[in-house]
Structure formats: C-alpha cells, structure tokens
Design a protein around this motif. Sequence first.
Motif, PDB file in Angstrom:
ATOM      1  N   GLU A  87       0.831  -1.207   0.000  1.00 31.41           N
ATOM      2  CA  GLU A  87       0.000   0.000   0.000  1.00 31.41           C
ATOM      3  C   GLU A  87       0.862   1.252   0.000  1.00 31.41           C
ATOM      4  O   GLU A  87       0.573   2.226  -0.707  1.00 31.41           O
ATOM      5  N   GLU A  88       1.932   1.225   0.803  1.00 29.35           N
ATOM      6  CA  GLU A  88       2.816   2.393   0.873  1.00 29.35           C
ATOM      7  C   GLU A  88       3.545   2.607  -0.453  1.00 29.35           C
ATOM      8  O   GLU A  88       3.658   3.734  -0.936  1.00 29.35           O
ATOM      9  N   LEU A  89       4.045   1.519  -1.032  1.00 27.59           N
ATOM     10  CA  LEU A  89       4.750   1.637  -2.311  1.00 27.59           C
ATOM     11  C   LEU A  89       3.824   2.150  -3.410  1.00 27.59           C
ATOM     12  O   LEU A  89       4.193   3.033  -4.199  1.00 27.59           O
ATOM     13  N   GLU A  90       2.624   1.606  -3.465  1.00 25.73           N
ATOM     14  CA  GLU A  90       1.660   2.037  -4.489  1.00 25.73           C
ATOM     15  C   GLU A  90       1.310   3.506  -4.321  1.00 25.73           C
ATOM     16  O   GLU A  90       1.242   4.264  -5.301  1.00 25.73           O
ATOM     17  N   ALA A  91       1.094   3.924  -3.078  1.00 23.17           N
ATOM     18  CA  ALA A  91       0.745   5.321  -2.829  1.00 23.17           C
ATOM     19  C   ALA A  91       1.901   6.254  -3.169  1.00 23.17           C
ATOM     20  O   ALA A  91       1.694   7.337  -3.736  1.00 23.17           O
ATOM     21  N   ARG A  92       3.120   5.837  -2.857  1.00 23.23           N
ATOM     22  CA  ARG A  92       4.267   6.687  -3.148  1.00 23.23           C
ATOM     23  C   ARG A  92       4.484   6.817  -4.655  1.00 23.23           C
ATOM     24  O   ARG A  92       4.771   7.897  -5.175  1.00 23.23           O
ATOM     25  N   LEU A  93       4.346   5.699  -5.386  1.00 18.95           N
ATOM     26  CA  LEU A  93       4.509   5.745  -6.837  1.00 18.95           C
ATOM     27  C   LEU A  93       3.408   6.582  -7.491  1.00 18.95           C
ATOM     28  O   LEU A  93       3.657   7.332  -8.449  1.00 18.95           O
ATOM     29  N   ALA A  94       2.194   6.460  -6.961  1.00 17.29           N
ATOM     30  CA  ALA A  94       1.085   7.259  -7.500  1.00 17.29           C
ATOM     31  C   ALA A  94       1.339   8.749  -7.282  1.00 17.29           C
ATOM     32  O   ALA A  94       1.062   9.583  -8.158  1.00 17.29           O
ATOM     33  N   TYR A  95       1.877   9.083  -6.127  1.00 15.99           N
ATOM     34  CA  TYR A  95       2.178  10.498  -5.873  1.00 15.99           C
ATOM     35  C   TYR A  95       3.284  10.996  -6.802  1.00 15.99           C
ATOM     36  O   TYR A  95       3.196  12.095  -7.352  1.00 15.99           O
ATOM     37  N   GLN A  96       4.336  10.189  -6.962  1.00 21.23           N
ATOM     38  CA  GLN A  96       5.426  10.597  -7.851  1.00 21.23           C
ATOM     39  C   GLN A  96       4.928  10.819  -9.282  1.00 21.23           C
ATOM     40  O   GLN A  96       5.321  11.777  -9.953  1.00 21.23           O
ATOM     41  N   ASP A  97       4.047   9.921  -9.741  1.00 22.92           N
ATOM     42  CA  ASP A  97       3.511  10.051 -11.093  1.00 22.92           C
ATOM     43  C   ASP A  97       2.638  11.304 -11.219  1.00 22.92           C
ATOM     44  O   ASP A  97       2.759  12.073 -12.183  1.00 22.92           O
ATOM     45  N   SER A  98       1.753  11.518 -10.237  1.00 18.06           N
ATOM     46  CA  SER A  98       0.875  12.689 -10.303  1.00 18.06           C
ATOM     47  C   SER A  98       1.661  13.981 -10.148  1.00 18.06           C
ATOM     48  O   SER A  98       1.334  14.996 -10.782  1.00 18.06           O
ATOM     49  N   ASN A  99       2.710  13.958  -9.332  1.00 21.72           N
ATOM     50  CA  ASN A  99       3.522  15.162  -9.163  1.00 21.72           C
ATOM     51  C   ASN A  99       4.282  15.495 -10.448  1.00 21.72           C
ATOM     52  O   ASN A  99       4.420  16.674 -10.817  1.00 21.72           O
ATOM     53  N   ALA A 100       4.762  14.460 -11.139  1.00 23.05           N
ATOM     54  CA  ALA A 100       5.466  14.698 -12.407  1.00 23.05           C
ATOM     55  C   ALA A 100       4.518  15.306 -13.439  1.00 23.05           C
ATOM     56  O   ALA A 100       4.884  16.248 -14.170  1.00 23.05           O
ATOM     57  N   ARG A 101       3.281  14.778 -13.521  1.00 18.63           N
ATOM     58  CA  ARG A 101       2.311  15.329 -14.468  1.00 18.63           C
ATOM     59  C   ARG A 101       1.930  16.767 -14.089  1.00 18.63           C
ATOM     60  O   ARG A 101       1.719  17.628 -14.954  1.00 18.63           O
ATOM     61  N   PHE A 102       1.835  17.031 -12.790  1.00 23.53           N
ATOM     62  CA  PHE A 102       1.514  18.385 -12.333  1.00 23.53           C
ATOM     63  C   PHE A 102       2.630  19.368 -12.716  1.00 23.53           C
ATOM     64  O   PHE A 102       2.348  20.465 -13.209  1.00 23.53           O
ATOM     65  N   GLN A 103       3.847  18.967 -12.492  1.00 25.13           N
ATOM     66  CA  GLN A 103       4.972  19.851 -12.825  1.00 25.13           C
ATOM     67  C   GLN A 103       5.016  20.131 -14.330  1.00 25.13           C
ATOM     68  O   GLN A 103       5.255  21.273 -14.763  1.00 25.13           O
ATOM     69  N   LYS A 104       4.750  19.097 -15.116  1.00 25.56           N
ATOM     70  CA  LYS A 104       4.748  19.270 -16.568  1.00 25.56           C
ATOM     71  C   LYS A 104       3.605  20.190 -17.012  1.00 25.56           C
ATOM     72  O   LYS A 104       3.788  21.088 -17.866  1.00 25.56           O
TER      73      LYS A 104
END
Length: 324
Positions: A87-104
């Motif tokens: 659960e922690e790994l999935e949540a962290r990866l989801a945040y990293q992905d959403s943060n990258a899209r937000f920055q872009k």
Amino acid sequence: MSAILRRSAPAAAVAMLLAAGCGGHDGAGRPGAKPAADAAASSPTRVVLTPEAIRQAGIATEVTHRSPFAATLSLPAKLSPTPETPEELEARLAYQDSNARFQKAAAQFQRLKKLASENVAAAKTVQEAQMEYAQAEVERRRAQATLQNLGIGAPSPAFPHADIWALAQVYEAQVPDVKPEAEAWIAVESAPGEQFSGRVVSLARFLRPETRTFTARVAVQDPRHRLRPQETAMVEVKTSERESFSVPVSALLYEGTDQVLFVKTPGGFEKRRVRVGPRQGGRVEVLEGISEGDEVVTQGAQALLGELFKTTIPGEGDESDEGD
C-alpha cells in the motif's frame, strides 16, 4: 468363594514367612537386588534403568538454573525486498507520477500564458493548458492525501540496510509490545529448524481495516540470500527478558493434554507434569514443575515414557482366576 479364601490364608501366611526369611534375595539369589519393574510399579511416575539401558536409550541431561529468558510475541509475516508495504509503495509511486504530471502541466500552462501575452498562442490553447494544469493539481492533492492517510511523507524515509525484510502483522492490542530496535527471530518452512536474526525498525502508521492490523518492519540478516521475497514466515519479537527456568524443546513430551518431562533422581528418573511459557531459540520456558538444580532429561525422554508405560500394563498372569 469364602471357603476358598479361608483355605488360601494359611498358604499366604507361609509365603510371607518364606519371603521374610530370604533376607531380600531375588530369584537369582543376589542379596539386596530389586528388579527395575518392581521399583517402577511401586511408583507409576518413576522409572529405574540399568546403566546399560540408559546408554542404549541415549539419555542426556542438563542441570537447570535460573537464567535470562526472552519472552517473545509470535507474529505472522511475509518477506519483502523493501521495508515498505504494498500500500505504501503504491501510494508513493502514484504520488510521484501525479507530481510529475503536475509539474509538466504547470510548466506548459506558464509557457502558453507567456506566448499568449505576445499574441503567439491562441486563447483556446491557453484554456486547455489551464484545465490540464488544474486537473493535474487535483490528482496530485488526492495522491498526497493518500500518503497522509498512510502516515508517510512524499519523500521515502531512510531505512537501514537489510538483506531482506519481514513485514509482520501486529494487532492493535499487541502494538505496545512491539518496540523499535527490539530483537527478532524469523523462521520459514523452507529452512526447518533454523532461525534468522532480525531487528524491528519501525511500525507502519496505518491500520489495515480488513484485518485490523498494523505492519512491523523487521530488518532480517540473510547474508547467504536463502530467504525469498513473498515467502511466508513467523517472526518472534522480543518483548521482555526475565530470570526463569528453561529447557530444550526436546525435553518435553505430551501425555494427553499435559506436558511432562523427566528429572533424574537418586536411583532412577521421575516424571513431572510442567506448565510452560513461550519458546525461543529451541528452548521453552518452564513456569511450574521444576526447581533450581534439577537434572532434566533432554534426550531420550521418549524411551523413559515408554518404559513407564510398560510398567502400568498388567501382565497376563496378573488376572485373578475367579472361576477356580
């Protein structure tokens, strides 16, 4: 029947007088000898063996003394290459992905806004970029909220080195007993009889609603890499240490629902019922049934129980002939 008993009485008296006059000789004429079976029969918890029988049974003993014994808590676990839960790994990866899209999206929106101010980009293109930016921001906040619900931050925390990790399940009532830095021992079915050393690093902050458990992260020492990710395991976490008696697990036997062991006594071995506590490192704590200095049988106890069982079975000649 009463007549038969009266006629038998003089014969019994004569037999008693003859036995008294023998001066303690056995059937072979050896003075002072007492057959082992007779001694055991007089006490159903005591076994007498000759030195040769003791040697053949492979009986070994150890003297009991109070010593530090670690009380442990048994926890089911699953081995993992990482210290974080799925659960922690999935949540962290989801945040990293959403943060990258937000920055872009943010960079694209700012670029188009600048171009629009110079009449290079169309207003519609800027609006589309703004909508993309707003949607990316919502997704990032949602992913960040998931991290917060799990009690973790966006950057991954620094965990110590471990050859492999055991993610153990801890019920709410057990949480106070599982402390960081506590020693732990890990056992798996693929390595029967072995224990791998470990140490509790931390306890996950979120509660699994379906099992009502927290996850303890246990760093495991496995330099030969014999343990496998996703393998199920049992983790013994040290909760306290106290002075107590303990014996090897091999010393204990089951007799019905009771647990028993044998203690060497002058001239034989005595069966004792005991009350035991937790196990750790191939030993088990004994709460009741033995005392300081008792010499406990650690190997060959099964043979002693077998000999004791033999003495409690009446022979064919012991049955009275009521029809005579």
